[in-house]
Each structure stands twice: as C-alpha cells, then as structure tokens.
Design a protein around this motif. Structure first.
Motif, PDB file in Angstrom:
ATOM      1  N   THR A   1      -7.530 -17.276 -30.262  1.00  0.00           N
ATOM      2  CA  THR A   1      -7.436 -18.592 -29.618  1.00  0.00           C
ATOM      3  C   THR A   1      -8.731 -19.382 -29.720  1.00  0.00           C
TER       4      THR A   1
ATOM      5  N   ASP B   1      -9.037 -14.733 -23.382  1.00  0.00           N
ATOM      6  CA  ASP B   1      -8.266 -15.869 -22.893  1.00  0.00           C
ATOM      7  C   ASP B   1      -7.123 -15.382 -22.005  1.00  0.00           C
TER       8      ASP B   1
ATOM      9  N   GLU C   1      -9.734 -12.414 -30.865  1.00  0.00           N
ATOM     10  CA  GLU C   1      -9.973 -13.764 -30.352  1.00  0.00           C
ATOM     11  C   GLU C   1      -9.261 -14.835 -31.189  1.00  0.00           C
TER      12      GLU C   1
ATOM     13  N   GLN D   1      -4.833 -17.099 -20.657  1.00  0.00           N
ATOM     14  CA  GLN D   1      -3.570 -17.766 -20.931  1.00  0.00           C
ATOM     15  C   GLN D   1      -2.702 -16.985 -21.920  1.00  0.00           C
TER      16      GLN D   1
ATOM     17  N   VAL E   1      -2.977 -22.691 -27.393  1.00  0.00           N
ATOM     18  CA  VAL E   1      -2.895 -21.323 -26.875  1.00  0.00           C
ATOM     19  C   VAL E   1      -1.466 -20.999 -26.452  1.00  0.00           C
TER      20      VAL E   1
ATOM     21  N   THR F   1      -8.548 -10.376 -26.710  1.00  0.00           N
ATOM     22  CA  THR F   1      -8.909 -11.739 -26.308  1.00  0.00           C
ATOM     23  C   THR F   1      -9.497 -11.751 -24.912  1.00  0.00           C
TER      24      THR F   1
ATOM     25  N   GLU G   1      -5.317 -26.004 -24.799  1.00  0.00           N
ATOM     26  CA  GLU G   1      -4.338 -25.327 -23.954  1.00  0.00           C
ATOM     27  C   GLU G   1      -2.960 -25.281 -24.603  1.00  0.00           C
TER      28      GLU G   1
END
Length: 219
Positions: A156, A188, A154, A190, A164, A186, A161
């Motif tokens: 991020t 995320d 993790e 993105q 990331v 992760t 935004e």
C-alpha cells in the motif's frame, strides 16, 4: 719489392673484405630475425582479424537473441495479463493492460475506452496498484510457472485511502482465484479488510527491549 707491396695491399684488401663479409652476415641474420618477426606479426594480425570477425558475429547473434528473448518474454507477460486482468481489476473503464518495450525502456499502458494510454500520470492510485499487482503476478507466472504463492511487502506504499480499499478487495475477492496462497506484510491497518485467511499481528515493546509477540487475530 713491388711484389711484396702488391701482396701487402692484397692482404689488406682481403682483410677488409672479410670484415665486410662478417658485417654482411650479421646484417643478414638481423634481417632474417626481422623477417621472422614480421611473419609472426602477420600471423598474429590474421588471428586477430579472424577473432574480430568471430566476435562481431557473436555480438550480432547475442543482440538478435536478446531481442527475441525480450519479445518472447513481453509477449508471454502480456498474454498472462490478458487472462488475469479481469480478475484483478473489477471495473470496465480499463479493459486491458500490457507492457510495451522500446530500445531503452519498458512502459505499462492501459486500454481506456479503445485508446491505449501510459499509466504514468494518467491513472489513480488504486488503478496503479491493480496494474502493478497484475504485472507482478504475470512476471511471476512466466518466470516461475509452478508458482504456488505470492508474497508482498508493504503493497500500500504511496496509495491513498481509496487505493488501499481497492487493493484490499483484490486480495480478498480476486487473488485467491489466481494463486494458491498470498502473504501480505504491512503496517497499514486498513488492509485488514483484505484478509481472506489467517491474520497475525506482530507487536513489540521497543522501549523495554522486549521480544516480538505474535498473536493470531482469527483463523
């Protein structure tokens, strides 16, 4: 009669003297015991003083060694940071980053246009992520010189935004030139754009108590 009386008095005096002699002997024995105990305590006190001197010397030696080791560690980390910072951070506003150590704490500082500033409260999320990643890599290389992989869980967290996106670019374009393999775990979505090798998705139907399913997105 006078002779008998005198003899009786002499016997009584002799008896009293014998009693005093016995008492003196007992007192002398007690004094000897106390003298022996005092000598033993003096010897113990001398040993304790010697031990105290040795402990003080050891404490001083340990403190000096700690200072030296910390200076060598920070120096080595900063040397690695100097070599990898340009690969991790692609922009020119922060030319260098390093770790400063004082008696109670460690501070990460960055050189912005010739001025060293603490990163706390002075850099963006993406810049902070780059500095944190560079610091992790530097510590890993110093503590494990034969490091062949880097694992991040993790990374991020607390990034916006833009942060990331910047981190994804680092993973995709910069990190492969520093370590052989990097594993990123992760939630995320993105960060998919940062993958430069294999990407796997783990899914699970919690309501149905199903097992975790692994599916490769690409290879």
């Amino acid at each position: 009669n006078e002779a008998r009386i005198s003899n009786r008095e002499s016997e009584l005096l002799l008896s009293a003297l014998k009693g005093e002699l016995e008492l003196a002997k007992r007192n002398l024995a007690l004094l000897k015991e106390r003298a022996d105990e005092m000598r033993k305590r003096e010897e113990e006190a001398a040993e304790l003083r010697d031990a105290q001197h040795i402990a003080a010397a050891m404490q001083k030696s340990i403190s000096e060694t700690q200072v030296r080791l910390r200076a060598e560690l920070i120096g080595s980390v900063n040397s690695i940071l100097g070599r990898i910072w340009g690969k991790v951070y692609p922009y020119s506003d922060f030319s260098e980053v390093r770790v400063d150590a004082n008696e109670s704490d460690y501070v990460i500082v960055a050189n912005r246009h010739g001025e060293w500033i603490a990163i706390e409260g002075n850099v963006s999320g993406g810049e902070r992520a780059s500095m944190a990643l560079a610091l992790r890599i530097a510590f890993s290389i110093v503590l494990a010189p034969k490091m062949g992989m880097l694992m991040l869980d993790e990374p991020t967290h607390n990034l916006d935004e833009n942060g990331v996106k910047a981190l994804g670019e680092i993973f995709r374009e910069k990190l492969p030139g520093i370590v052989g393999q990097a594993f990123v775990i992760t939630h995320d979505e993105q960060l998919r754009e940062g993958a430069s090798g294999r990407l796997y998705t783990f899914t699970r139907d919690k309501a149905g108590n199903a097992p975790t399913c692994v599916s490769p997105d690409f290879a």
